[in-house]
Write a protein that holds these residues in place. Structure first.
Motif, PDB file in Angstrom:
ATOM      1  N   TRP A  52       0.830  -1.210   0.000  1.00 46.02           N
ATOM      2  CA  TRP A  52       0.000   0.000   0.000  1.00 46.02           C
ATOM      3  C   TRP A  52       0.864   1.260   0.000  1.00 46.02           C
ATOM      4  O   TRP A  52       0.600   2.212  -0.736  1.00 46.02           O
ATOM      5  CB  TRP A  52      -0.917  -0.037   1.227  1.00 46.02           C
ATOM      6  N   LEU A  53       1.925   1.230   0.814  1.00 41.19           N
ATOM      7  CA  LEU A  53       2.821   2.388   0.884  1.00 41.19           C
ATOM      8  C   LEU A  53       3.556   2.607  -0.439  1.00 41.19           C
ATOM      9  O   LEU A  53       3.662   3.734  -0.925  1.00 41.19           O
ATOM     10  CB  LEU A  53       3.832   2.213   2.020  1.00 41.19           C
ATOM     11  N   VAL A  54       4.057   1.521  -1.017  1.00 44.21           N
ATOM     12  CA  VAL A  54       4.808   1.639  -2.275  1.00 44.21           C
ATOM     13  C   VAL A  54       3.902   2.135  -3.403  1.00 44.21           C
ATOM     14  O   VAL A  54       4.263   3.049  -4.160  1.00 44.21           O
ATOM     15  CB  VAL A  54       5.463   0.292  -2.642  1.00 44.21           C
ATOM     16  N   CYS A  55       2.712   1.544  -3.506  1.00 46.76           N
ATOM     17  CA  CYS A  55       1.772   1.973  -4.558  1.00 46.76           C
ATOM     18  C   CYS A  55       1.367   3.433  -4.363  1.00 46.76           C
ATOM     19  O   CYS A  55       1.320   4.211  -5.322  1.00 46.76           O
ATOM     20  CB  CYS A  55       0.533   1.084  -4.553  1.00 46.76           C
ATOM     21  N   GLY A  56       1.081   3.787  -3.114  1.00 51.83           N
ATOM     22  CA  GLY A  56       0.702   5.170  -2.821  1.00 51.83           C
ATOM     23  C   GLY A  56       1.819   6.140  -3.141  1.00 51.83           C
ATOM     24  O   GLY A  56       1.580   7.231  -3.672  1.00 51.83           O
ATOM     25  N   TYR A  57       3.053   5.722  -2.830  1.00 50.57           N
ATOM     26  CA  TYR A  57       4.201   6.594  -3.111  1.00 50.57           C
ATOM     27  C   TYR A  57       4.345   6.842  -4.605  1.00 50.57           C
ATOM     28  O   TYR A  57       4.487   7.984  -5.043  1.00 50.57           O
ATOM     29  CB  TYR A  57       5.483   5.972  -2.559  1.00 50.57           C
ATOM     30  N   PHE A  58       4.322   5.774  -5.389  1.00 50.69           N
ATOM     31  CA  PHE A  58       4.513   5.943  -6.832  1.00 50.69           C
ATOM     32  C   PHE A  58       3.361   6.725  -7.467  1.00 50.69           C
ATOM     33  O   PHE A  58       3.569   7.512  -8.393  1.00 50.69           O
ATOM     34  CB  PHE A  58       4.695   4.587  -7.513  1.00 50.69           C
ATOM     35  N   GLN A  59       2.163   6.523  -6.946  1.00 54.30           N
ATOM     36  CA  GLN A  59       1.022   7.281  -7.466  1.00 54.30           C
ATOM     37  C   GLN A  59       1.182   8.772  -7.160  1.00 54.30           C
ATOM     38  O   GLN A  59       1.009   9.626  -8.037  1.00 54.30           O
ATOM     39  CB  GLN A  59      -0.274   6.750  -6.852  1.00 54.30           C
ATOM     40  N   SER A  60       1.540   9.083  -5.909  1.00 56.12           N
ATOM     41  CA  SER A  60       1.713  10.483  -5.511  1.00 56.12           C
ATOM     42  C   SER A  60       2.908  11.116  -6.216  1.00 56.12           C
ATOM     43  O   SER A  60       2.840  12.268  -6.667  1.00 56.12           O
ATOM     44  CB  SER A  60       1.897  10.582  -3.993  1.00 56.12           C
ATOM     45  N   ALA A  61       4.003  10.361  -6.302  1.00 54.50           N
ATOM     46  CA  ALA A  61       5.198  10.882  -6.973  1.00 54.50           C
ATOM     47  C   ALA A  61       4.914  11.162  -8.447  1.00 54.50           C
ATOM     48  O   ALA A  61       5.384  12.159  -9.006  1.00 54.50           O
ATOM     49  CB  ALA A  61       6.350   9.895  -6.834  1.00 54.50           C
ATOM     50  N   GLY A  62       4.131  10.284  -9.063  1.00 56.22           N
ATOM     51  CA  GLY A  62       3.765  10.494 -10.466  1.00 56.22           C
ATOM     52  C   GLY A  62       2.932  11.752 -10.648  1.00 56.22           C
ATOM     53  O   GLY A  62       3.158  12.535 -11.579  1.00 56.22           O
ATOM     54  N   ARG A  63       1.966  11.955  -9.749  1.00 53.64           N
ATOM     55  CA  ARG A  63       1.132  13.161  -9.824  1.00 53.64           C
ATOM     56  C   ARG A  63       1.975  14.415  -9.643  1.00 53.64           C
ATOM     57  O   ARG A  63       1.809  15.402 -10.366  1.00 53.64           O
ATOM     58  CB  ARG A  63       0.037  13.106  -8.751  1.00 53.64           C
ATOM     59  N   LEU A  64       2.877  14.369  -8.669  1.00 49.82           N
ATOM     60  CA  LEU A  64       3.738  15.525  -8.424  1.00 49.82           C
ATOM     61  C   LEU A  64       4.646  15.818  -9.616  1.00 49.82           C
ATOM     62  O   LEU A  64       4.840  16.971  -9.994  1.00 49.82           O
ATOM     63  CB  LEU A  64       4.590  15.294  -7.175  1.00 49.82           C
ATOM     64  N   GLN A  65       5.187  14.768 -10.198  1.00 48.53           N
ATOM     65  CA  GLN A  65       6.089  14.955 -11.334  1.00 48.53           C
ATOM     66  C   GLN A  65       5.347  15.539 -12.535  1.00 48.53           C
ATOM     67  O   GLN A  65       5.866  16.418 -13.232  1.00 48.53           O
ATOM     68  CB  GLN A  65       6.748  13.624 -11.714  1.00 48.53           C
ATOM     69  N   ARG A  66       4.121  15.057 -12.760  1.00 45.11           N
ATOM     70  CA  ARG A  66       3.323  15.601 -13.870  1.00 45.11           C
ATOM     71  C   ARG A  66       3.039  17.082 -13.650  1.00 45.11           C
ATOM     72  O   ARG A  66       3.119  17.889 -14.578  1.00 45.11           O
ATOM     73  CB  ARG A  66       2.006  14.822 -14.015  1.00 45.11           C
ATOM     74  N   LEU A  67       2.726  17.425 -12.397  1.00 46.37           N
ATOM     75  CA  LEU A  67       2.453  18.825 -12.083  1.00 46.37           C
ATOM     76  C   LEU A  67       3.712  19.677 -12.263  1.00 46.37           C
ATOM     77  O   LEU A  67       3.659  20.774 -12.833  1.00 46.37           O
ATOM     78  CB  LEU A  67       1.931  18.946 -10.651  1.00 46.37           C
ATOM     79  N   LYS A  68       4.852  19.165 -11.796  1.00 42.56           N
ATOM     80  CA  LYS A  68       6.113  19.904 -11.954  1.00 42.56           C
ATOM     81  C   LYS A  68       6.451  20.108 -13.428  1.00 42.56           C
ATOM     82  O   LYS A  68       6.913  21.184 -13.822  1.00 42.56           O
ATOM     83  CB  LYS A  68       7.252  19.146 -11.261  1.00 42.56           C
ATOM     84  N   ASP A  69       6.218  19.083 -14.228  1.00 43.19           N
ATOM     85  CA  ASP A  69       6.501  19.197 -15.660  1.00 43.19           C
ATOM     86  C   ASP A  69       5.625  20.265 -16.308  1.00 43.19           C
ATOM     87  O   ASP A  69       6.098  21.064 -17.126  1.00 43.19           O
ATOM     88  CB  ASP A  69       6.273  17.849 -16.361  1.00 43.19           C
ATOM     89  N   LYS A  70       4.345  20.281 -15.935  1.00 46.95           N
ATOM     90  CA  LYS A  70       3.432  21.284 -16.498  1.00 46.95           C
ATOM     91  C   LYS A  70       3.834  22.687 -16.066  1.00 46.95           C
ATOM     92  O   LYS A  70       3.840  23.622 -16.866  1.00 46.95           O
ATOM     93  CB  LYS A  70       1.993  20.990 -16.060  1.00 46.95           C
ATOM     94  N   VAL A  71       4.170  22.824 -14.772  1.00 47.23           N
ATOM     95  CA  VAL A  71       4.537  24.146 -14.245  1.00 47.23           C
ATOM     96  C   VAL A  71       5.820  24.648 -14.894  1.00 47.23           C
ATOM     97  O   VAL A  71       5.951  25.831 -15.213  1.00 47.23           O
ATOM     98  CB  VAL A  71       4.685  24.094 -12.706  1.00 47.23           C
ATOM     99  N   SER A  72       6.776  23.743 -15.109  1.00 41.23           N
ATOM    100  CA  SER A  72       8.055  24.155 -15.709  1.00 41.23           C
ATOM    101  C   SER A  72       7.870  24.670 -17.134  1.00 41.23           C
ATOM    102  O   SER A  72       8.678  25.451 -17.628  1.00 41.23           O
ATOM    103  CB  SER A  72       9.045  22.993 -15.695  1.00 41.23           C
ATOM    104  N   GLN A  73       6.800  24.242 -17.795  1.00 42.37           N
ATOM    105  CA  GLN A  73       6.544  24.678 -19.168  1.00 42.37           C
ATOM    106  C   GLN A  73       5.696  25.948 -19.230  1.00 42.37           C
ATOM    107  O   GLN A  73       5.481  26.492 -20.313  1.00 42.37           O
ATOM    108  CB  GLN A  73       5.836  23.560 -19.941  1.00 42.37           C
TER     109      GLN A  73
END
Length: 200
Positions: A52-73
């Motif tokens: 549960w922790l690993v899945c939650g981490y990768f899901q949250s990290a993915g969301r954060l990375q997508r947001l960072k990518d959008k913001v950087s552009q």
């Protein structure tokens, strides 16, 4: 965000799950189950928790990375609040709505500042065109022999225009450049008339 930070953010939940696993083990032993069964259930619980922790981490990290990518552009990063994905958690949703409000307020403030800047720019452009008139008149007066009275009148017009733009600039920081004090109206009128004598 590291996995350590993510796990730390879930520390309270993990503690309650740990307490639940220990309680389940006690109940199994009290019910006559052996240590092997307790160990099996505890291991199963820990595996589920880790998954549960690993899945939650990768899901949250993915969301954060997508947001960072959008913001950087983005050129206008204050619009980032409009890109937030609506979360599923009740508490996160409240943060989401708060961030939306902050984002809209920031957008409104930026638009207001932009409008003021455009107004100021338009005023300055108009002022530049207006100041050209007395300056051109002064040049013509000097070219045609230099009538001192006319020259003073045009210089006074230029001075008035300069005062007007200074007043406009000061009005943008009114708390620093405005003095409020008692004064006689007659004194103010007399001073204004004297200042404008060249134009009368």
């Amino acid at each position: 965000m590291t996995i350590r930070e993510y796990v730390y953010s879930k520390a309270v939940t993990c503690c309650f799950i740990g307490i639940g696993l220990v309680t389940a083990g006690v109940i199994i032993i009290a019910g006559g189950g052996g240590w092997r069964m307790v160990l099996m259930w505890e291991c199963l619980g820990l595996i589920i928790l880790a998954g549960w922790l690993v899945c939650g981490y990768f899901q949250s990290a993915g969301r954060l990375q997508r947001l960072k990518d959008k913001v950087s552009q983005m050129d206008e990063k204050y619009l980032a609040g409009e890109l937030l994905e609506k979360p599923s958690g009740a508490v996160e949703r409240q943060y989401y709505y708060i961030m939306k409000e902050i984002s809209r307020a920031a957008i409104g403030a930026v638009e207001e500042a932009r409008e003021k800047q455009e107004d100021y720019q338009e005023y300055v452009e108009n002022w530049i065109h207006e100041i050209k008139t007395p300056l051109t008149a002064c040049s013509l007066i000097l070219d045609n022999g230099g009538d001192a009275r006319k020259l003073r009148r045009e210089l006074k017009r230029a001075d008035n225009l300069t005062e007007s733009i200074l007043y406009y600039a000061r009005s943008r920081t009114i708390e620093r450049d405005t003095q409020i004090r008692e004064a006689k109206a007659s004194d103010i009128i007399n001073r204004a008339v004297m200042d404008q004598m060249e134009l009368l």
